[in-house]
Design an enzyme around this catalytic site. Sequence first.
Site, PDB file in Angstrom:
ATOM      1  CB  SER A 274      -4.821 -12.218  -6.419  1.00 12.62           C
ATOM      2  OG  SER A 274      -4.306 -13.242  -7.206  1.00 12.62           O
TER       3      SER A 274
ATOM      4  CG  HIS B 178      -5.696 -11.300 -11.650  1.00 18.90           C
ATOM      5  ND1 HIS B 178      -6.676 -12.108 -11.107  1.00 18.90           N
ATOM      6  CD2 HIS B 178      -4.638 -11.399 -10.812  1.00 18.90           C
ATOM      7  CE1 HIS B 178      -6.223 -12.681 -10.006  1.00 18.90           C
ATOM      8  NE2 HIS B 178      -4.984 -12.251  -9.793  1.00 18.90           N
TER       9      HIS B 178
END
Length: 406
Positions: free
Chosen positions: A174, A379
Site C-alpha cells: 500500500s 486490501h
Amino acid sequence: MSERKMLSFFRICLVLAIISAVTSQTVRNITATLTKVPVEGLMNFTELVQKYGYEVEEHDVITSDGYILKLFNIPGDKTRPVLLLPGIFGTADDYVIRGNTSLAIILAASGYDVWAINVRGTRYTRKHMTLNPDDDFAFWDYSIHEFGYYDLSANIDYVLNATGQSKVNIVGFSQGTTMTLILGATRPEYNEKVNVFIALAPVCHLQNTRGPIASLITFGNVIDKAVMPFDLYEISGYSSLTKGIMNMLCTQLPISYELCMGAVLAPLIGTKSDEMDPDFFPIIMAHFPSGTSWKNLVHFAQIGSRRSFSNYDYGTTKNLYKYKAFTPPNYDLRKVTFDTILVSGKNDRISTLKDMELLKQNLVNVKDHMILEPDYFNHLDHLWGRNSYAISYPYVLETLKRYNSH
Ligand SMILES: *[C@@H]1O[C@H](CO)[C@@H](O)[C@H](O)[C@H]1NC(C)=O
Ligand SMILES: *[C@@H]1O[C@H](CO)[C@@H](O)[C@H](O)[C@H]1NC(C)=O
Ligand SMILES: *[C@@H]1O[C@H](CO)[C@@H](O)[C@H](O)[C@H]1NC(C)=O
Ligand SMILES: *[C@@H]1O[C@H](CO)[C@@H](O)[C@H](O)[C@H]1NC(C)=O
C-alpha cells in the site's frame, strides 16, 4: 442525500471521531493494564521475531533531514537483502504479527536477509536530531513525499552499506508502494539500487476507489479546512488517547469485532473476507494504527481528488514559491525504471483493478501483474490474511527467487 450516502457520511464521522482526539500522553499503558490484550499485542518487533525463533538486530538510520528511524534486521544471506515497507499508520510489526505465517518470518525461513523499515512519526520513529515531536509542529510537517524522498533512500543506503551489495529487493504494501514510486520519480539515481520491486496492493492513482474512502477523498479538502483550527498534526499515535479509546472499543466489547471490523474497517478496505478472524483482530488493534501526520492523509486525499499522482498542493501562493507553478507538479512515473511486479486482490476498494490499469499505462517497467485468485481478497489481507502464506506469499517467494539466482 440518499440512504447510502448518509451511511457512508456517518462512517466518515465515526472514523474522524476516532482519529480526531489526539494527545501524546502514554494512555496506552493504562489501557493495556485495564484490558486484556493478548501477549503478542504487547510485544515489539524484536520480541516477536525472537518468539518465532529468529535473531534480530536493531539499527538507527538518520535521514538527511534529521529523523532517527529504527530499522530492524533479521540476519540472513547478505547477498539477498529484502526491504519490507509498511502501509499507512503501519510499522515493521505489521510484517510479523501473523507469527510463522507472516511475510517477514517466511522470508527469513527462506534465507533472505530481511530488513523491516519504519517511516518517520510512528511508535519506533518519534525521534529527531533537533526537533521534539511533542512540541515542534515542524516534526509533523511531512507526507508520503518525505517517506519516499528521505526515509526510503536513507534506509536503502544503510542496507547497501551494511550488506556490501549494490542492489536491494523491495516488497512494499500500500503506502509502501507509493513511497517507492515517489523515490524512483524524484531521485532517479535510486533506480539503479533496486533489484526488483514487488508491490502488494499498490497505491498510486486513487481515482477509482470505492466506498467511504471515495467520499473521504471527495470531502478531503473540506475536512482539512474544517479541522485546521484544531492544530491536528499527529494522527492516531501509538501512545495517543485515540489509540487507547480505539483499543477499548475494538477489543473489549462483546460486539467489538462486528463494530470495528464489520462496520468501520471492512467498508473502507473492501468487504470482510473472513481472512481476519475475531481471535486475531485484537492483536492487530494492539499494533495498529501507529501514527502518521495529518498532512500525509491530506496528501493522499489530494492525489485522489486532483485525479493525478502529484506533489503536495500547498495552495497557489505557496505552490508558486515551492514549485514555481500554480499547481503542484505530477510525479514523473516515466523516471521509475526498476522492474516492478504488481500484486492485487479483487475485493480491494483502495487499490482497485481500474487504478492498476492506469498505473500500467504510466509506469514503463511493470513486468507482471498478479491478480490473486480468491474473489474475497481485500486490501489488508495482503498483510494479515489468515491464508496469505498460501494465497499470495508463494508468488512473492517465486518472484524473489527468480530475481536473486546469482
Ligand atoms: C509503560 O509501561 C512500561 C512497562 O510496563 C514501563 O517500562 C514504562 O515506563 C511505562 N511508560 C509510561 C510512560 O508510563
Ligand atoms: C523491544 O523490547 C525489548 C525488550 O523489552 C527492548 O530491549 C527493545 O529496546 C525494544 N525495542 C524497541 C525498538 O522498542
Ligand atoms: C507454524 O507453526 C505451527 C506450530 O508451531 C505449525 O503447526 C505450522 O505448521 C507452522 N506453519 C508454517 C506455515 O510454517
Ligand atoms: C558502512 O558500514 C560500515 C561497517 O560495515 C560502518 O563502519 C560505516 O559507518 C557505514 N557507513 C555508513 C555511512 O553508514
